[in-house]
Design a protein around this motif. Structure first.
Motif, PDB file in Angstrom:
ATOM      1  N   ILE A 276       0.833  -1.203   0.000  1.00 14.65           N
ATOM      2  CA  ILE A 276       0.000   0.000   0.000  1.00 14.65           C
ATOM      3  C   ILE A 276       0.869   1.256   0.000  1.00 14.65           C
ATOM      4  CG2 ILE A 276      -1.998  -1.099   1.050  1.00 14.65           C
ATOM      5  CD1 ILE A 276      -1.127  -0.010   3.736  1.00 14.65           C
ATOM      6  N   THR A 277       2.107   1.099   0.422  1.00 11.48           N
ATOM      7  CA  THR A 277       3.153   2.113   0.240  1.00 11.48           C
ATOM      8  C   THR A 277       4.424   1.322  -0.053  1.00 11.48           C
ATOM      9  OG1 THR A 277       3.988   2.201   2.523  1.00 11.48           O
ATOM     10  CG2 THR A 277       2.029   3.532   2.023  1.00 11.48           C
ATOM     11  N   PRO A 278       5.483   1.962  -0.479  1.00 13.92           N
ATOM     12  CA  PRO A 278       6.715   1.206  -0.753  1.00 13.92           C
ATOM     13  C   PRO A 278       7.248   0.436   0.447  1.00 13.92           C
ATOM     14  CG  PRO A 278       6.830   3.367  -1.766  1.00 13.92           C
ATOM     15  CD  PRO A 278       5.590   3.369  -0.913  1.00 13.92           C
ATOM     16  N   SER A 279       6.803   0.788   1.658  1.00 14.76           N
ATOM     17  CA  SER A 279       7.365   0.129   2.843  1.00 14.76           C
ATOM     18  C   SER A 279       6.327  -0.592   3.694  1.00 14.76           C
ATOM     19  CB  SER A 279       8.085   1.167   3.721  1.00 14.76           C
ATOM     20  OG  SER A 279       7.178   2.173   4.143  1.00 14.76           O
ATOM     21  N   VAL A 280       5.076  -0.639   3.262  1.00 12.21           N
ATOM     22  CA  VAL A 280       4.018  -1.279   4.054  1.00 12.21           C
ATOM     23  C   VAL A 280       3.232  -2.240   3.173  1.00 12.21           C
ATOM     24  CG1 VAL A 280       1.949  -0.942   5.454  1.00 12.21           C
ATOM     25  CG2 VAL A 280       3.830   0.695   5.609  1.00 12.21           C
TER      26      VAL A 280
END
Length: 541
Positions: A276-280
């Motif tokens: 959902i984001t580059p890190s999540v």
């Protein structure tokens, strides 16, 4: 085959295994996504906006009007539930310490080291409260619940603008790590409603551990066609999962622990994983849409497991979820070894003694092969003068030398591979135990005695690796080196040191197994050689 060469083979196998593991570790490391990847992620989200995305902030530092935190305590859990969405935002495992000797419970879900790990669930669809711009704010009669009997229910209620009542109930059971999550939808309107359950974990993408800490960190799922499939962070980045199945499950795996959502197995569900984001990442499952008739009620349920990798407990909630306890391709050896270890521990009461006992069992079962091994090696040494005579006789004619050597082996009834097979047979057992120590929560923080207070971690004073090297050196001395190649001689001389260095970071329980195995091998070697010398065969010196 000479004993020194068999040690070389084992050394090369071990080195190859470690190098492969390191390659696998590097290959699966999540990389920082590029701008193209971020654009792809955003475009993929555009078609999946029905499930709450990254704008849902479950962190304990987040503020929201009327937001409250419900605390639930059982004999195994200390859980925090957010009234915003009714999500589980923190879980401490009361029977598992954060670190060895610590009184702090292990934090499975929550915020730690800048990372987030939450369990989220809700109702989406045409009339689902979680499909709106803001997630529902639930009401609870109490903010603290404590388990006093066999079960504990924690009901949360929300009434929307149309007067539809949604009751989300968590049911905790004594001594169990699976939590039932039930939705009751009471449609008080004159029109039918359509809702759809989603259940997921939201997790910060993390890098994997060190060379020795090779336990898998990432997602997994099962469908009606696939019993168990890992889906790492890099897989999610490359191709986000979206599969429809009858039943199914999703899970997030880590060292010794797992959390998993198991939906209604009688329904069609969709398992999904995405960034959902580059890190999540989100790893979840959606049920098929449910229609609630006017002026009627409907129930929707799922089960959430959050706890240790207990094969029995996992299999109880889904027949394939026990595969999350991943012993790799040697599972057929690891599982019986763990069963035997548990059995030995049940009456010895000490995991170190259980490891020593299982080593004795393994070496006893392998003794016929071990005897054949040492007998073969002794005969090979006895044939060295004849072997040298054949070399001098045939010179550089390798074909004739090979034929003459095989005829000599046949005449003397010697198997040149007899000294190699038993040692090679021990390598799968060793590697299987390696995975047992990585995956089995029973061995986490297992004590032995004296300075060995955690058999699942390295020896803090490196005593066992040093003793192991000494035992390996003694075994070499009992089997005089017969190779003439200087390079091989150097490699054999340094082999105990190389192995000892490798074992510095291995779980001390694993080093204990190999040390005891060496000591038993030395005793067996002396007994076998003494018996052969009584028969007039010179086997040493």
């Amino acid at each position: 085959m000479e004993s020194q060469r068999t040690f070389l083979i084992i050394g090369l196998l071990l080195v190859s295994f470690l190098l492969f593991q390191e390659w696998n570790n590097d290959y699966n490391q999540p990389q920082q996504p590029s701008a193209q990847t971020q654009q792809k992620t955003q475009s993929q989200q555009a078609g999946q906006s029905d499930v709450p995305q990254s704008d849902v902030d479950n962190s304990l530092t987040a503020t929201a009007v009327d937001r409250k935190i419900i605390e639930v305590t059982t004999d195994v859990f200390a859980v925090k539930i957010d009234t915003l969405g009714g999500d589980i935002i923190e879980t401490k495992l009361l029977k598992h310490a954060e670190t060895h000797g610590s009184d702090t419970p292990y934090l499975l879900l929550g915020e730690f080291d800048g990372n987030q790990y939450f369990s989220q669930s809700g109702l989406i669809g045409l009339n689902g409260p979680d499909a709106q711009a803001e997630r529902p704010m639930y009401d609870s009669e109490k903010l603290q619940y404590t388990l006093n009997g066999d079960t504990l229910t924690v009901p949360l209620t929300f009434v929307d603008d149309q007067g539809v009542r949604f009751t989300k109930t968590y049911t905790f059971k004594q001594g169990q790590y699976d939590v039932a999550m039930d939705y009751n939808v009471e449609n008080t309107t004159a029109a039918p409603l359509q809702v759809q359950l989603f259940a997921q974990v939201k997790r910060t993408v993390q890098e994997k551990g060190s060379l020795i800490d090779q336990s898998y960190l990432g997602g997994a799922y099962g469908t009606d066609e696939i019993n168990y499939e890992k889906y790492s962070f890099s897989d999610i980045e490359d191709k986000q999962l979206n599969k429809t199945t009858q039943g199914g499950y999703i899970a997030f795996l880590q060292h010794y622990f797992v959390s998993a959502w198991v939906p209604n197995q009688e329904q069609q569900n969709t398992v999904y994983m995405r960034l959902i984001t580059p890190s999540v990442a989100q790893i979840g499952v959606k049920s098929e849409p449910i229609t609630v008739a006017a002026n009627s009620t409907a129930d929707i349920s799922a089960t959430y497991y959050m706890g240790p990798k207990d094969t029995d407990a996992l299999e109880a909630i889904h027949p394939n979820l026990d595969l999350a306890v991943d012993y790799g391709w040697l599972w057929f050896i690891s599982q019986p070894l763990l069963t035997l270890l548990k059995f030995l521990y049940s009456f010895l009461g000490n995991w170190g003694l259980a490891i020593i006992a299982i080593t004795i069992v393994v070496k006893s079962l392998l003794f016929p092969l071990t005897k054949a091994q040492y007998t073969s090696m002794a005969k090979m040494r006895a044939l060295q003068p004849k072997m040298q005579a054949l070399k001098e006789r045939y010179g550089d004619d390798r074909q004739k030398f090979g034929q003459a050597m095989m005829e000599m082996y046949k005449k003397e009834k010697v198997n040149p591979m007899g000294g190699c097979f038993p040692l090679l047979l021990q390598m799968p057992i060793f590697l299987a135990l390696f995975y047992v120590f990585l995956e089995s929560p029973e061995l986490r923080h297992a004590e032995f005695g004296l300075w060995l207070t955690d058999l699942s971690s390295k020896d803090p004073y490196y005593v066992l690796p040093i003793l192991f090297g000494a035992s390996m050196f003694l075994m070499q001395k009992l089997q005089p080196m017969t190779v003439t190649d200087p390079m091989q001689q150097k490699m054999m001389t340094w082999m105990p040191v190389i192995f000892s260095v490798f074992f510095l970071w291995f779980p001390s329980g694993l080093v204990l197994y190999w040390l005891v195995s060496n000591l038993i091998s030395i005793a067996q070697m002396l007994i076998i050689y003494r018996g052969m010398e009584k028969k007039g065969m010179k086997v040493r010196g």
